[in-house]
Design a protein around this motif. Sequence first.
Motif, PDB file in Angstrom:
ATOM      1  N   TYR A 230       5.202   7.157 -15.609  1.00  0.00           N
ATOM      2  CA  TYR A 230       5.946   6.332 -14.873  1.00  0.00           C
ATOM      3  C   TYR A 230       5.236   5.335 -14.107  1.00  0.00           C
ATOM      4  CZ  TYR A 230       9.834  10.261 -14.312  1.00  0.00           C
ATOM      5  OH  TYR A 230      10.521  11.003 -14.706  1.00  0.00           O
ATOM      6  N   MET A 231       4.160   5.396 -13.801  1.00  0.00           N
ATOM      7  CA  MET A 231       3.342   4.167 -13.165  1.00  0.00           C
ATOM      8  C   MET A 231       3.310   2.990 -13.908  1.00  0.00           C
ATOM      9  SD  MET A 231       0.192   2.655 -12.807  1.00  0.00           S
ATOM     10  CE  MET A 231      -0.217   1.502 -11.451  1.00  0.00           C
ATOM     11  N   LEU A 232       2.885   3.230 -15.186  1.00  0.00           N
ATOM     12  CA  LEU A 232       2.674   2.210 -16.221  1.00  0.00           C
ATOM     13  C   LEU A 232       4.042   1.707 -16.646  1.00  0.00           C
ATOM     14  CD1 LEU A 232       0.163   3.766 -18.694  1.00  0.00           C
ATOM     15  CD2 LEU A 232      -0.335   1.752 -17.218  1.00  0.00           C
ATOM     16  N   MET A 233       5.065   2.488 -16.769  1.00  0.00           N
ATOM     17  CA  MET A 233       6.580   1.614 -16.761  1.00  0.00           C
ATOM     18  C   MET A 233       6.808   1.079 -15.651  1.00  0.00           C
ATOM     19  SD  MET A 233       8.700   1.494 -18.967  1.00  0.00           S
ATOM     20  CE  MET A 233       8.250   2.540 -20.438  1.00  0.00           C
ATOM     21  N   TYR A 234       6.715   1.471 -14.550  1.00  0.00           N
ATOM     22  CA  TYR A 234       6.995   0.822 -13.422  1.00  0.00           C
ATOM     23  C   TYR A 234       6.299  -0.733 -13.268  1.00  0.00           C
ATOM     24  CZ  TYR A 234       6.374  -0.201  -8.198  1.00  0.00           C
ATOM     25  OH  TYR A 234       6.607  -0.891  -6.925  1.00  0.00           O
ATOM     26  N   TYR A 235       5.174  -0.819 -13.710  1.00  0.00           N
ATOM     27  CA  TYR A 235       4.647  -1.997 -13.959  1.00  0.00           C
ATOM     28  C   TYR A 235       5.164  -2.980 -14.948  1.00  0.00           C
ATOM     29  CZ  TYR A 235       0.613  -1.459 -10.466  1.00  0.00           C
ATOM     30  OH  TYR A 235      -0.214  -1.285  -9.361  1.00  0.00           O
ATOM     31  N   ASN A 236       5.474  -2.036 -16.090  1.00  0.00           N
ATOM     32  CA  ASN A 236       5.720  -2.727 -17.282  1.00  0.00           C
ATOM     33  C   ASN A 236       7.298  -3.251 -17.113  1.00  0.00           C
ATOM     34  OD1 ASN A 236       7.533  -2.291 -20.158  1.00  0.00           O
ATOM     35  ND2 ASN A 236       5.349  -3.192 -20.509  1.00  0.00           N
TER      36      ASN A 236
ATOM     37  N   CYS B 149       0.920  -1.286  -0.080  1.00  0.00           N
ATOM     38  CA  CYS B 149      -0.046  -0.039  -0.106  1.00  0.00           C
ATOM     39  C   CYS B 149       0.843   1.254  -0.027  1.00  0.00           C
ATOM     40  CB  CYS B 149      -0.954   0.160   1.049  1.00  0.00           C
ATOM     41  SG  CYS B 149      -0.134  -0.169   2.628  1.00  0.00           S
ATOM     42  N   CYS B 150       2.030   1.229   0.099  1.00  0.00           N
ATOM     43  CA  CYS B 150       2.927   2.440   0.102  1.00  0.00           C
ATOM     44  C   CYS B 150       4.000   2.449  -1.052  1.00  0.00           C
ATOM     45  CB  CYS B 150       3.770   2.399   1.611  1.00  0.00           C
ATOM     46  SG  CYS B 150       2.543   2.268   2.999  1.00  0.00           S
ATOM     47  N   THR B 151       3.437   2.111  -2.225  1.00  0.00           N
ATOM     48  CA  THR B 151       4.550   2.066  -3.316  1.00  0.00           C
ATOM     49  C   THR B 151       4.536   3.535  -4.012  1.00  0.00           C
ATOM     50  OG1 THR B 151       2.630   1.476  -4.876  1.00  0.00           O
ATOM     51  CG2 THR B 151       4.011  -0.386  -3.638  1.00  0.00           C
ATOM     52  N   GLY B 152       3.581   4.359  -3.642  1.00  0.00           N
ATOM     53  CA  GLY B 152       3.781   5.505  -4.169  1.00  0.00           C
ATOM     54  C   GLY B 152       3.134   5.824  -5.436  1.00  0.00           C
ATOM     55  N   PHE B 153       2.289   4.738  -5.773  1.00  0.00           N
ATOM     56  CA  PHE B 153       1.586   4.768  -7.189  1.00  0.00           C
ATOM     57  C   PHE B 153       0.270   4.348  -6.736  1.00  0.00           C
ATOM     58  CE2 PHE B 153       5.555   4.385  -9.699  1.00  0.00           C
ATOM     59  CZ  PHE B 153       5.459   5.812 -10.037  1.00  0.00           C
ATOM     60  N   SER B 154      -0.726   4.645  -7.324  1.00  0.00           N
ATOM     61  CA  SER B 154      -2.255   4.064  -7.591  1.00  0.00           C
ATOM     62  C   SER B 154      -2.770   3.728  -9.091  1.00  0.00           C
ATOM     63  CB  SER B 154      -3.218   5.210  -6.990  1.00  0.00           C
ATOM     64  OG  SER B 154      -4.577   4.411  -7.098  1.00  0.00           O
ATOM     65  N   ALA B 155      -3.187   2.662  -9.066  1.00  0.00           N
ATOM     66  CA  ALA B 155      -3.478   2.254 -10.593  1.00  0.00           C
ATOM     67  C   ALA B 155      -4.800   2.774 -10.992  1.00  0.00           C
ATOM     68  CB  ALA B 155      -3.583   0.763 -10.840  1.00  0.00           C
ATOM     69  N   SER B 156      -5.560   3.534  -9.805  1.00  0.00           N
ATOM     70  CA  SER B 156      -7.204   3.553 -10.202  1.00  0.00           C
ATOM     71  C   SER B 156      -7.249   4.857 -11.358  1.00  0.00           C
ATOM     72  CB  SER B 156      -7.690   4.094  -8.962  1.00  0.00           C
ATOM     73  OG  SER B 156      -6.992   5.172  -8.408  1.00  0.00           O
ATOM     74  N   ALA B 157      -6.374   5.420 -11.600  1.00  0.00           N
ATOM     75  CA  ALA B 157      -6.522   6.544 -12.603  1.00  0.00           C
ATOM     76  C   ALA B 157      -6.413   5.930 -13.915  1.00  0.00           C
ATOM     77  CB  ALA B 157      -5.296   7.606 -12.344  1.00  0.00           C
TER      78      ALA B 157
ATOM     79  N   LEU C 225      22.972   3.215  -4.706  1.00  0.00           N
ATOM     80  CA  LEU C 225      21.954   4.092  -4.989  1.00  0.00           C
ATOM     81  C   LEU C 225      20.833   3.365  -4.534  1.00  0.00           C
ATOM     82  CD1 LEU C 225      23.073   6.050  -8.305  1.00  0.00           C
ATOM     83  CD2 LEU C 225      23.008   7.003  -5.949  1.00  0.00           C
ATOM     84  N   THR C 226      20.726   2.032  -4.651  1.00  0.00           N
ATOM     85  CA  THR C 226      19.429   1.512  -4.726  1.00  0.00           C
ATOM     86  C   THR C 226      19.419   1.443  -3.065  1.00  0.00           C
ATOM     87  OG1 THR C 226      19.741   0.176  -6.590  1.00  0.00           O
ATOM     88  CG2 THR C 226      18.203  -0.823  -5.107  1.00  0.00           C
TER      89      THR C 226
ATOM     90  N   ASP D  38      10.831   7.828  -6.385  1.00  0.00           N
ATOM     91  CA  ASP D  38      11.575   6.656  -5.855  1.00  0.00           C
ATOM     92  C   ASP D  38      11.352   5.326  -6.108  1.00  0.00           C
ATOM     93  OD1 ASP D  38      13.208   8.934  -4.944  1.00  0.00           O
ATOM     94  OD2 ASP D  38      12.675   8.615  -2.629  1.00  0.00           O
ATOM     95  N   VAL D  39      10.087   4.984  -6.095  1.00  0.00           N
ATOM     96  CA  VAL D  39       9.668   3.775  -6.097  1.00  0.00           C
ATOM     97  C   VAL D  39      10.110   3.216  -7.645  1.00  0.00           C
ATOM     98  CG1 VAL D  39       7.420   4.304  -6.920  1.00  0.00           C
ATOM     99  CG2 VAL D  39       7.999   1.887  -5.977  1.00  0.00           C
ATOM    100  N   PHE D  40       9.953   4.049  -8.679  1.00  0.00           N
ATOM    101  CA  PHE D  40      10.518   3.867  -9.969  1.00  0.00           C
ATOM    102  C   PHE D  40      11.743   3.611 -10.126  1.00  0.00           C
ATOM    103  CE2 PHE D  40      11.849   5.440 -14.171  1.00  0.00           C
ATOM    104  CZ  PHE D  40      10.946   4.635 -14.975  1.00  0.00           C
ATOM    105  N   ARG D  41      12.679   4.606  -9.482  1.00  0.00           N
ATOM    106  CA  ARG D  41      14.022   4.586  -9.373  1.00  0.00           C
ATOM    107  C   ARG D  41      14.916   3.461  -8.846  1.00  0.00           C
ATOM    108  NH1 ARG D  41      15.586   9.914  -6.525  1.00  0.00           N
ATOM    109  NH2 ARG D  41      17.610   9.360  -6.903  1.00  0.00           N
ATOM    110  N   ILE D  42      13.959   2.957  -7.731  1.00  0.00           N
ATOM    111  CA  ILE D  42      14.410   1.735  -7.017  1.00  0.00           C
ATOM    112  C   ILE D  42      14.641   0.317  -8.192  1.00  0.00           C
ATOM    113  CG2 ILE D  42      13.895  -0.056  -5.387  1.00  0.00           C
ATOM    114  CD1 ILE D  42      13.153   2.473  -3.495  1.00  0.00           C
ATOM    115  N   VAL D  43      13.368   0.280  -8.948  1.00  0.00           N
ATOM    116  CA  VAL D  43      13.160  -0.702  -9.673  1.00  0.00           C
ATOM    117  C   VAL D  43      14.230  -0.572 -10.917  1.00  0.00           C
ATOM    118  CG1 VAL D  43      11.605  -1.911 -11.531  1.00  0.00           C
ATOM    119  CG2 VAL D  43      10.702  -1.224  -9.059  1.00  0.00           C
ATOM    120  N   VAL D  44      14.238   0.640 -11.155  1.00  0.00           N
ATOM    121  CA  VAL D  44      15.131   0.956 -12.360  1.00  0.00           C
ATOM    122  C   VAL D  44      16.750   0.781 -12.189  1.00  0.00           C
ATOM    123  CG1 VAL D  44      16.149   2.669 -13.995  1.00  0.00           C
ATOM    124  CG2 VAL D  44      13.785   2.330 -13.832  1.00  0.00           C
TER     125      VAL D  44
END
Length: 305
Positions: free
Chosen positions: A56-62, A11-19, A119-120, A90-96
Amino acid sequence: MLHGIRLFIFCCTGFSASAFALSYVSLDDCLIDAVACRIETSALLKHKTAGERDWYMLMYYNLSARWELENLDISIDEVAGYARLENAPDVFRIVVYTIYAKKLLTEGDTANGEKYVRLTRDLIMSSSDRLPDPRRLAELINLYNYLKQYETANDVAKWAVDKTANIQNPYAKAPLNLSIGHVAWFLKDYPRAIEYYRLVVDASEQIGEPMMLAFGQANLAVALRKTEQFELSRHWFEQAIASMQTALGEYQSKDLTYLKLRIIELDVLQGREEAGREALGHISQADVHEHHLPIYDKLAQQLMP
């Protein structure tokens, strides 16, 4: 497939898919059905502009889905471009950074690989999330395993166990337990590795998540092989193949080829050369990931001189 049961986990990933017109309400939900998630997010990304919040959100999932499926086949140039996006969440950067660090390390650029590991770690450990994402903690541990810094990986594992102590759902911590099993394996503590891999298998079986189940089963098989429990190892390799086929459907993955090669190794160890030779004859070198070619070549020399 599981749909909404694990919404609370991340619940704290920083993104919401609802949009978005996206079928997945959490990253965890996306990764359960990684093939479909990859296809859906790729289609939606065509209508987004790079750098927008939605993008960012979609690419994070992708990227997460592609990493689940393609792993090191993702282009290093593509990931490098994402790593240069300084204003990314940050959540996107961590994955990347995680993916980029692994790409750099596997391609021999240790200095820059270690830079992105640092950095991670800084991003993860400075996070204000009350309940950090166990997947990200798992990936950090895996980065230190890549660097062969196993004692550091073990220290991070202990820190991660403490940070996630309040997460009660055993499946939520399955990725983390998988990585802790890896640390134990590298430290040659095979009984501990087996213990943690079994936790992953048990949790994944209860939830009905075939990809994580396949990961747990495959690693359990490897650890059992190290303890010379060859028949039990074979059983779990076969179960891992079945689970992965369930998860992937028609999607062709080189990970399946890798599991088949491991069973052929058992054929050699157990004196079943004819069965191993026949099985190897059905495997095309083109279906073997470049990082697994040494296994394929060794088996070819042993069975098809």
